[in-house]
Design a protein around this motif. Structure first.
Motif, PDB file in Angstrom:
ATOM      1  N   ILE A 143       0.840  -1.204   0.000  1.00 30.84           N
ATOM      2  CA  ILE A 143       0.000   0.000   0.000  1.00 30.84           C
ATOM      3  C   ILE A 143       0.872   1.251   0.000  1.00 30.84           C
ATOM      4  O   ILE A 143       0.620   2.204  -0.738  1.00 30.84           O
ATOM      5  CB  ILE A 143      -0.960  -0.026   1.217  1.00 30.84           C
ATOM      6  N   LEU A 144       1.922   1.244   0.790  1.00 27.50           N
ATOM      7  CA  LEU A 144       2.814   2.409   0.841  1.00 27.50           C
ATOM      8  C   LEU A 144       3.532   2.598  -0.489  1.00 27.50           C
ATOM      9  O   LEU A 144       3.705   3.731  -0.958  1.00 27.50           O
ATOM     10  CB  LEU A 144       3.828   2.251   1.983  1.00 27.50           C
ATOM     11  N   GLU A 145       3.968   1.486  -1.101  1.00 22.86           N
ATOM     12  CA  GLU A 145       4.673   1.604  -2.384  1.00 22.86           C
ATOM     13  C   GLU A 145       3.741   2.182  -3.457  1.00 22.86           C
ATOM     14  O   GLU A 145       4.157   3.021  -4.265  1.00 22.86           O
ATOM     15  CB  GLU A 145       5.231   0.242  -2.811  1.00 22.86           C
ATOM     16  N   ARG A 146       2.480   1.741  -3.429  1.00 22.05           N
ATOM     17  CA  ARG A 146       1.515   2.274  -4.379  1.00 22.05           C
ATOM     18  C   ARG A 146       1.281   3.766  -4.111  1.00 22.05           C
ATOM     19  O   ARG A 146       1.240   4.580  -5.037  1.00 22.05           O
ATOM     20  CB  ARG A 146       0.194   1.499  -4.269  1.00 22.05           C
ATOM     21  N   ALA A 147       1.174   4.134  -2.845  1.00 23.98           N
ATOM     22  CA  ALA A 147       0.957   5.543  -2.488  1.00 23.98           C
ATOM     23  C   ALA A 147       2.133   6.409  -2.945  1.00 23.98           C
ATOM     24  O   ALA A 147       1.937   7.525  -3.427  1.00 23.98           O
ATOM     25  CB  ALA A 147       0.738   5.669  -0.983  1.00 23.98           C
ATOM     26  N   ILE A 148       3.350   5.880  -2.807  1.00 22.23           N
ATOM     27  CA  ILE A 148       4.532   6.633  -3.242  1.00 22.23           C
ATOM     28  C   ILE A 148       4.484   6.850  -4.758  1.00 22.23           C
ATOM     29  O   ILE A 148       4.761   7.944  -5.249  1.00 22.23           O
ATOM     30  CB  ILE A 148       5.826   5.897  -2.809  1.00 22.23           C
ATOM     31  N   PHE A 171      11.587   5.676  -0.104  1.00 15.13           N
ATOM     32  CA  PHE A 171      11.521   4.243  -0.417  1.00 15.13           C
ATOM     33  C   PHE A 171      11.034   3.460   0.796  1.00 15.13           C
ATOM     34  O   PHE A 171      11.264   3.857   1.943  1.00 15.13           O
ATOM     35  CB  PHE A 171      12.901   3.719  -0.836  1.00 15.13           C
ATOM     36  N   VAL A 172      10.374   2.351   0.506  1.00 16.32           N
ATOM     37  CA  VAL A 172       9.919   1.451   1.565  1.00 16.32           C
ATOM     38  C   VAL A 172      10.988   0.383   1.772  1.00 16.32           C
ATOM     39  O   VAL A 172      11.500  -0.187   0.809  1.00 16.32           O
ATOM     40  CB  VAL A 172       8.584   0.785   1.171  1.00 16.32           C
ATOM     41  N   HIS A 173      11.346   0.144   3.009  1.00 17.03           N
ATOM     42  CA  HIS A 173      12.340  -0.880   3.334  1.00 17.03           C
ATOM     43  C   HIS A 173      11.713  -1.830   4.343  1.00 17.03           C
ATOM     44  O   HIS A 173      11.284  -1.409   5.410  1.00 17.03           O
ATOM     45  CB  HIS A 173      13.585  -0.212   3.926  1.00 17.03           C
ATOM     46  N   ARG A 174      11.644  -3.116   3.995  1.00 20.54           N
ATOM     47  CA  ARG A 174      10.983  -4.086   4.871  1.00 20.54           C
ATOM     48  C   ARG A 174      11.941  -4.744   5.841  1.00 20.54           C
ATOM     49  O   ARG A 174      13.023  -5.179   5.467  1.00 20.54           O
ATOM     50  CB  ARG A 174      10.315  -5.183   4.037  1.00 20.54           C
ATOM     51  N   GLY A 175      11.533  -4.821   7.103  1.00 22.70           N
ATOM     52  CA  GLY A 175      12.277  -5.583   8.100  1.00 22.70           C
ATOM     53  C   GLY A 175      11.997  -7.066   7.913  1.00 22.70           C
ATOM     54  O   GLY A 175      11.378  -7.479   6.933  1.00 22.70           O
TER      55      GLY A 175
END
Lengths: 473, 177
Positions: A143-148, A171-175
């Protein structure tokens, strides 16, 4: 994600959670724009970066991740003429047990977070930012990547945003499942592609030596969302919400033994413990009484529901006097919870009623910390596991009389002796459960005497189980 | 170390489409700090292959200009990475306090019974238990940050709240082939 639509309680003041569970709302950018979205960003670009920092200082906003540190002061550590690149990281690791607020912002209102982040990056002159989101939120990350992408397409991210001359990429970075990544320096190590071993402070204050050894601001999701509202309202107006030094709203997450658990956004200090648990959450389950409440995530010290608390209160003439406070009358803000010996922490309120054994509850918490200790500092790595082993045998009926004392001595020797606050986080539950519920622990411990010369209680009392446990570890 | 950990199946060759996604992920970080892409690369490889086969360390290290040990120490640190195949669908049950108060240990028992999984050999270093038929695997995980709707669990990337009865658990499992 299936989410049950829940209408806000009349006592709530929805600021950050305005769009959570809102009928007809969706996380796409058109919905957000139709509701005045990104207008505050336009307003912010009309201000100088230092003016925004000033408004955040005036607002007295305190960090919503757990420590409650002044956001304006944190930002103030970044020099306006800084030569190195400045980075901003959104801490979306939401992993403190009992806390479930950032989840809803990320899943239902991602553009609010992005708008708050862009304003914050502009204020501290960060041109590259990351959202560090816990690995267990795969849909949230998408969802965040789409929003970006959407924000990019509309010119709210990228080069020369809205003609301001300001460039920014997020950028989104996943733990990947490690609690310690919620600790800001552990998070930075993880973002650098390493084990999330927290860094020692000094010298590694993120604002001085953070990501890639550059000045870095790490803020919680809820904190960054509040920046948008501070820009909209102005710092002085924002500071009128809540109480002095406890400004704005707070999202309280209630779980455990109440009739109606859930999240409530309230003005800071607007309700007492009794009001939250009885009026907003419907009281205890039928035939039950409240026994224990952990008010700010599992690291916060437990409070006993039938206790009275002594606090210092400022008198009209300026002197301080003692006041007795019933559990129900504890005001839920940063300062009041600190005054009764616990903390507001992350806003996660875990409630247990009189059907619960506190040895069992502490054992569950101890297992969490034993699993999540990063292993860097010996007192925490070894101690968290020892504490878990002791409560394990107490809960299993193999405790011995010395166990509560041993447990306390282990906890006392962890707190204050580690690089990061995890040491306190795992010691405080043990210390406070033992202090507040000695009868539960004495009861579990009194069952057995440790035979002279026995290496461990379990070995003496149940050799077969001890052998099986040794094989498993 | 268990026998399973010693016999890690080899990482298959990385298809071009996946490698293109990997190359794109590396661009999210400054060129001097490609090491930051370690976690994203491991996620992409695990999502594609289901686990991180032998040789993952070398492949990722080569891609990012690192030593294999730099990647190995990351794989062994983070609980979400695994070195052996899980079931076709992987179940995660939240174990932490609020979910435990809401009955997550009972939920774990029910799911194991329904999915025919024996969890008696699960340990700290090998937390995943597989069903004999390979359909499901299961593990306890720590707080999933949805404590108000306890007990909760995940199947693959899907999230389920208020799974408080055996019927609810059975309905969830029925959705998966």
């Amino acid at each position: 994600m299936v989410s049950l639509v829940k209408h806000p309680h009349p006592r709530e003041r929805r600021l950050v959670f305005k769009n959570v569970d809102r009928p007809g709302w969706s996380p796409d950018i058109d919905t957000y724009l139709q509701d005045g979205g990104y207008d505050d960003l336009k307003k912010g670009f009309g201000m100088k970066p230092q003016e925004i920092v000033g408004e955040v200082k005036t607002s007295q906003l305190r960090g919503r991740g757990g420590a409650g540190f002044s956001c304006g002061m944190k930002w103030g550590f970044i020099k306006p003429d800084e030569k190195k690149p400045v980075y901003l990281i959104c801490n979306a690791d939401e992993s403190e047990p009992g806390t479930f607020k950032d989840r809803y912002i990320i899943h239902q209102d991602p553009h609010q977070l992005l708008e708050g982040m862009i304003l914050s990056c502009y204020a501290v002159n960060a041109r590259l930012a990351y959202i560090y989101i816990r690995g267990e939120f795969p849909e949230g990350a998408r969802i965040l990547e789409r929003a970006i992408q959407e924000a990019h397409a509309r010119g709210f991210l990228g080069k020369n945003i809205l003609g301001s001359g300001f460039d920014l990429e997020i950028f989104v970075h996943r733990g990947a499942g490690a609690y310690i990544c919620g600790e800001e320096t552990g998070l930075i190590e993880s973002l650098e592609g390493k084990r999330a071993y927290p860094r020692i402070k000094p010298p590694y204050f993120p604002a001085v030596l953070g990501l890639y050894q550059c000045p870095t601001i790490v803020n919680n999701v809820e904190t960054l969302c509040n920046v948008k509202h501070i820009v909209r309202l102005g710092g002085a107006e924002f500071a009128k919400i809540g109480r002095p030094n406890n400004t704005g709203t707070r999202i309280l997450c209630v779980s455990g033994d109440v009739q109606k658990p859930g999240y409530f956004e309230l003005e800071c200090g607007a309700v007492t413990m009794g009001e939250l648990l009885n009026d907003l959450c419907g009281g205890p389950k039928p035939g039950r009484k409240f026994k224990a409440v952990i008010p700010g995530g599992s690291s916060a010290k437990v409070l006993r529901a039938d206790d009275t608390y002594k606090i210092k209160v400022k008198q009209p003439d300026g002197s301080m006097a003692d006041q007795e406070l019933k559990f129900d009358d504890i005001v839920l803000d940063f300062d009041s919870l600190a005054a009764v010996g616990s903390m507001a922490g992350s806003g996660g309120v875990i409630v247990m009623d009189d059907s619960r054994d506190m040895v069992w509850a502490l054992n569950n918490i101890n297992e969490f910390y034993a699993h999540e200790s990063c292993g860097q500092c010996t007192p925490c790595r070894e101690g968290s596991l020892w504490m878990k082993k002791i409560t394990d045998r107490l809960a299993g009926g193999y405790g011995v009389a010395a166990d509560p004392r041993t447990l306390k001595s282990v906890a006392d020797n962890i707190a204050g002796r580690t690089i990061c606050a995890f040491g306190e986080a795992c010691a405080w539950p043990v210390q406070s459960f033992l202090q507040k519920f000695p009868e539960d622990f004495a009861g579990a411990a009194a069952k057995n005497e440790l035979p002279r010369g026995a290496r461990t209680a379990l070995e003496a009392l149940n050799p077969a189980l001890a052998a099986a446990a040794a094989e498993r570890h | 170390m268990s026998a399973a950990a010693e016999e890690i199946p080899t990482l298959p060759s990385v298809p071009a489409e996946l490698e293109a996604r990997i190359d794109e992920a590396i661009t999210h970080y400054p060129p001097d700090f490609k090491r930051s892409a370690t976690l994203p690369l491991l996620h992409l490889l695990q999502e594609h292959f289901g686990f991180l086969g032998a040789g993952t360390e070398e492949w990722v290290a080569h891609k990012l200009g690192l030593e294999p040990v730099n990647v190995y120490e990351v794989i062994t640190f983070y609980p979400m990475f695994r070195r052996a195949p899980a079931g076709r669908h992987h179940i995660r049950v939240c174990r932490t306090l609020s979910c435990a108060l809401g009955g997550s240990y009972e939920l774990m028992r029910q799911l194991c019974e329904l999915a025919k999984i024996d969890r008696s050999h699960a340990t700290h270093h090998a937390p995943v238990s597989n069903a004999a038929d390979g359909k499901f695997s299961i593990e306890f995980v720590e707080c999933l940050a949805s404590c108000g709707t306890a007990p909760v669990c995940m199947v693959d990337d899907d999230f389920y709240e208020n799974v408080a009865t055996k019927e609810a658990a059975a309905q969830i499992l029925q959705r998966y082939e």
